[in-house]
Design an enzyme around this catalytic site. Structure first.
Site, PDB file in Angstrom:
ATOM      1  N   LYS A   1       0.908  -1.152  -0.030  1.00  0.00           N
ATOM      2  CA  LYS A   1       0.051  -0.500   0.086  1.00  0.00           C
ATOM      3  C   LYS A   1       0.599   1.154   0.019  1.00  0.00           C
ATOM      4  O   LYS A   1       0.756   2.415  -0.841  1.00  0.00           O
ATOM      5  CB  LYS A   1      -0.632  -0.050   1.347  1.00  0.00           C
ATOM      6  CG  LYS A   1      -1.643  -1.293   1.603  1.00  0.00           C
ATOM      7  CD  LYS A   1      -2.874  -1.174   2.494  1.00  0.00           C
ATOM      8  CE  LYS A   1      -1.643  -0.998   4.455  1.00  0.00           C
ATOM      9  NZ  LYS A   1      -1.501  -1.615   4.507  1.00  0.00           N
TER      10      LYS A   1
ATOM     11  N   ARG B   1      -9.599   0.664   9.609  1.00  0.00           N
ATOM     12  CA  ARG B   1      -9.853  -0.108   9.911  1.00  0.00           C
ATOM     13  C   ARG B   1     -11.109  -0.986  10.530  1.00  0.00           C
ATOM     14  O   ARG B   1     -10.568  -2.351  11.151  1.00  0.00           O
ATOM     15  CB  ARG B   1      -8.266  -0.603  10.812  1.00  0.00           C
ATOM     16  CG  ARG B   1      -7.108  -0.850  10.291  1.00  0.00           C
ATOM     17  CD  ARG B   1      -6.081  -0.889  11.017  1.00  0.00           C
ATOM     18  NE  ARG B   1      -4.597  -1.157  10.434  1.00  0.00           N
ATOM     19  CZ  ARG B   1      -3.502  -0.978  10.285  1.00  0.00           C
ATOM     20  NH1 ARG B   1      -4.178   0.124   9.742  1.00  0.00           N
ATOM     21  NH2 ARG B   1      -2.204  -1.510  10.289  1.00  0.00           N
TER      22      ARG B   1
ATOM     23  N   ARG C   1      11.727  -6.020   3.456  1.00  0.00           N
ATOM     24  CA  ARG C   1      11.359  -4.745   4.117  1.00  0.00           C
ATOM     25  C   ARG C   1      12.184  -4.155   4.688  1.00  0.00           C
ATOM     26  O   ARG C   1      12.837  -3.164   5.293  1.00  0.00           O
ATOM     27  CB  ARG C   1       9.941  -4.107   4.686  1.00  0.00           C
ATOM     28  CG  ARG C   1       9.614  -2.621   4.895  1.00  0.00           C
ATOM     29  CD  ARG C   1       8.395  -2.575   5.203  1.00  0.00           C
ATOM     30  NE  ARG C   1       7.734  -2.941   6.430  1.00  0.00           N
ATOM     31  CZ  ARG C   1       6.143  -2.941   6.742  1.00  0.00           C
ATOM     32  NH1 ARG C   1       5.552  -2.731   5.027  1.00  0.00           N
ATOM     33  NH2 ARG C   1       5.607  -3.229   7.180  1.00  0.00           N
TER      34      ARG C   1
ATOM     35  N   ARG D   1      11.323  -1.855  10.870  1.00  0.00           N
ATOM     36  CA  ARG D   1      10.209  -1.307  12.086  1.00  0.00           C
ATOM     37  C   ARG D   1      10.023  -1.913  13.112  1.00  0.00           C
ATOM     38  O   ARG D   1      10.031  -3.705  13.399  1.00  0.00           O
ATOM     39  CB  ARG D   1       8.977  -1.145  11.833  1.00  0.00           C
ATOM     40  CG  ARG D   1       8.922  -0.274  10.912  1.00  0.00           C
ATOM     41  CD  ARG D   1       7.531  -0.261  10.148  1.00  0.00           C
ATOM     42  NE  ARG D   1       6.221  -0.775  10.097  1.00  0.00           N
ATOM     43  CZ  ARG D   1       5.099  -0.627   9.991  1.00  0.00           C
ATOM     44  NH1 ARG D   1       5.208  -0.020   8.867  1.00  0.00           N
ATOM     45  NH2 ARG D   1       4.121  -0.813  10.200  1.00  0.00           N
TER      46      ARG D   1
ATOM     47  N   ARG E   1      -0.478  -8.576  13.865  1.00  0.00           N
ATOM     48  CA  ARG E   1      -1.374  -7.442  12.379  1.00  0.00           C
ATOM     49  C   ARG E   1      -1.855  -8.391  11.319  1.00  0.00           C
ATOM     50  O   ARG E   1      -3.288  -7.443  11.382  1.00  0.00           O
ATOM     51  CB  ARG E   1       0.144  -6.857  12.686  1.00  0.00           C
ATOM     52  CG  ARG E   1       0.681  -5.860  12.704  1.00  0.00           C
ATOM     53  CD  ARG E   1       1.652  -5.285  12.582  1.00  0.00           C
ATOM     54  NE  ARG E   1       1.973  -4.397  11.806  1.00  0.00           N
ATOM     55  CZ  ARG E   1       2.750  -4.426  10.700  1.00  0.00           C
ATOM     56  NH1 ARG E   1       4.424  -4.906  11.162  1.00  0.00           N
ATOM     57  NH2 ARG E   1       2.862  -3.495   9.521  1.00  0.00           N
TER      58      ARG E   1
HETATM   59  P1  AMP Z   1       0.612  -0.354  10.451  1.00  0.00           P
HETATM   60  O1  AMP Z   1       1.704   0.639   9.535  1.00  0.00           O
HETATM   61  O2  AMP Z   1      -0.547   0.777   8.851  1.00  0.00           O
HETATM   62  O3  AMP Z   1       0.979  -0.975   9.717  1.00  0.00           O
HETATM   63  O4  AMP Z   1       0.529   0.579  11.088  1.00  0.00           O
HETATM   64  C1  AMP Z   1       1.384   0.053  12.089  1.00  0.00           C
HETATM   65  C2  AMP Z   1       0.613   0.112  13.962  1.00  0.00           C
HETATM   66  O5  AMP Z   1      -0.394   1.512  14.257  1.00  0.00           O
HETATM   67  C3  AMP Z   1      -0.990  -1.554  13.637  1.00  0.00           C
HETATM   68  O6  AMP Z   1      -0.123  -2.451  13.855  1.00  0.00           O
HETATM   69  C4  AMP Z   1      -1.811  -0.351  14.655  1.00  0.00           C
HETATM   70  O7  AMP Z   1      -1.050  -0.907  16.197  1.00  0.00           O
HETATM   71  C5  AMP Z   1      -1.757   1.188  14.709  1.00  0.00           C
HETATM   72  N1  AMP Z   1      -2.759   1.236  13.260  1.00  0.00           N
HETATM   73  C6  AMP Z   1      -2.293   1.889  12.419  1.00  0.00           C
HETATM   74  N2  AMP Z   1      -3.994   2.509  11.817  1.00  0.00           N
HETATM   75  C7  AMP Z   1      -4.722   1.880  12.731  1.00  0.00           C
HETATM   76  C8  AMP Z   1      -6.289   2.009  12.480  1.00  0.00           C
HETATM   77  N3  AMP Z   1      -6.547   2.942  11.390  1.00  0.00           N
HETATM   78  N4  AMP Z   1      -6.747   1.805  13.516  1.00  0.00           N
HETATM   79  C9  AMP Z   1      -5.438   1.523  14.549  1.00  0.00           C
HETATM   80  N5  AMP Z   1      -4.715   1.312  14.689  1.00  0.00           N
HETATM   81  C10 AMP Z   1      -4.062   1.127  13.834  1.00  0.00           C
END
Ligand code: AMP
Length: 203
Positions: free
Chosen positions: A14, A89, A128, A140, A151
């Site tokens: 994404k 989400r 990554r 990360r 996740r």
């Molecule tokens: P991402 O970079 O999108 O994979 O997000 C990393 C982490 O941020 C996720 O595993 C969640 O802990 C938190 N996070 C990101 N976006 C959301 C969302 N829309 N709702 C809840 N938690 C989020």
């Protein structure tokens, strides 16, 4: 102007596609994951609250991410399109987004779901982490195999609820995200050339 939501599991690509859309369409990229990581690094009150959930691959409470997105959307240039990456989400987040866009009189054009076999994700995330190590940046903390598993589980649960939500209002488009970057970009461009039906343009 194009307004998009990108839905997909971690490692589906994404962020890579969002970068291209920013370059090609001048849209504002809003990644809730990036905003949260930034807040955590800067040790803001919000970052301190969100840290444990992010570290463990759990979802941060809806009201926290909704407030982050709201702040960014309200701040964007008038007439500028946006890409939401990693948001919504949950169905509650999707409902809050709908209300927010309605109040701003801004339509959502497409919700693009990155379809990818979950077995490919581990490989992509490992790549990554390798690339960020090579670039001298630490990987990360939530890209470790245990947290990644969590996740992905969260994503599967969220998509099970969100896909019908967006399928119902005919906004959902699926791309085959197991293809290479160029091909995924072409699939997305094809969708962007689709004219949304007139009723979908209504905020
Ligand atoms: P991402 O970079 O999108 O994979 O997000 C990393 C982490 O941020 C996720 O595993 C969640 O802990 C938190 N996070 C990101 N976006 C959301 C969302 N829309 N709702 C809840 N938690 C989020």
């Amino acid at each position: 102007m194009v307004n998009l939501v990108l839905l997909g599991p971690p490692g589906a690509g994404k962020g890579t596609q969002a970068e291209r859309l920013v370059r090609d369409y001048g849209v504002l990229h809003i990644s809730t994951g990036d905003l949260l990581r930034y807040a955590i690094k800067a040790e803001t009150p919000l970052g301190r609250k969100a840290k444990a959930a992010v570290d463990e691959g759990r979802l941060v409470p809806d009201q926290v991410v909704v407030a982050l997105v709201e702040e960014r959307l309200i701040d964007k240039e008038p007439g500028q399109g946006f890409i939401l990456d990693g948001f919504p989400r949950t169905v509650a987040q999707a409902g809050a987004l709908e209300q927010l866009l309605q109040s701003m009189q801004v339509p959502l054009d497409h919700v693009i779901l990155f379809d990818i076999p979950l077995s490919l994700l581990e490989e992509r995330i490992a790549k990554r982490a390798e690339e960020s190590r090579a670039a001298g940046a630490p990987p990360r903390s939530d890209d470790s195999p245990e947290v990644l598993k969590k996740r992905v589980e969260e994503f599967v649960r969220a998509t099970a609820a969100l896909s019908p939500f967006y399928e119902q209002n005919a906004l959902l488009r699926r791309v085959d995200a197991s293809e290479d970057i160029e091909r995924v970009a072409t699939q997305i461009r094809d969708f962007l050339e689709l004219k949304p039906k007139p009723h979908q343009r209504q905020p």
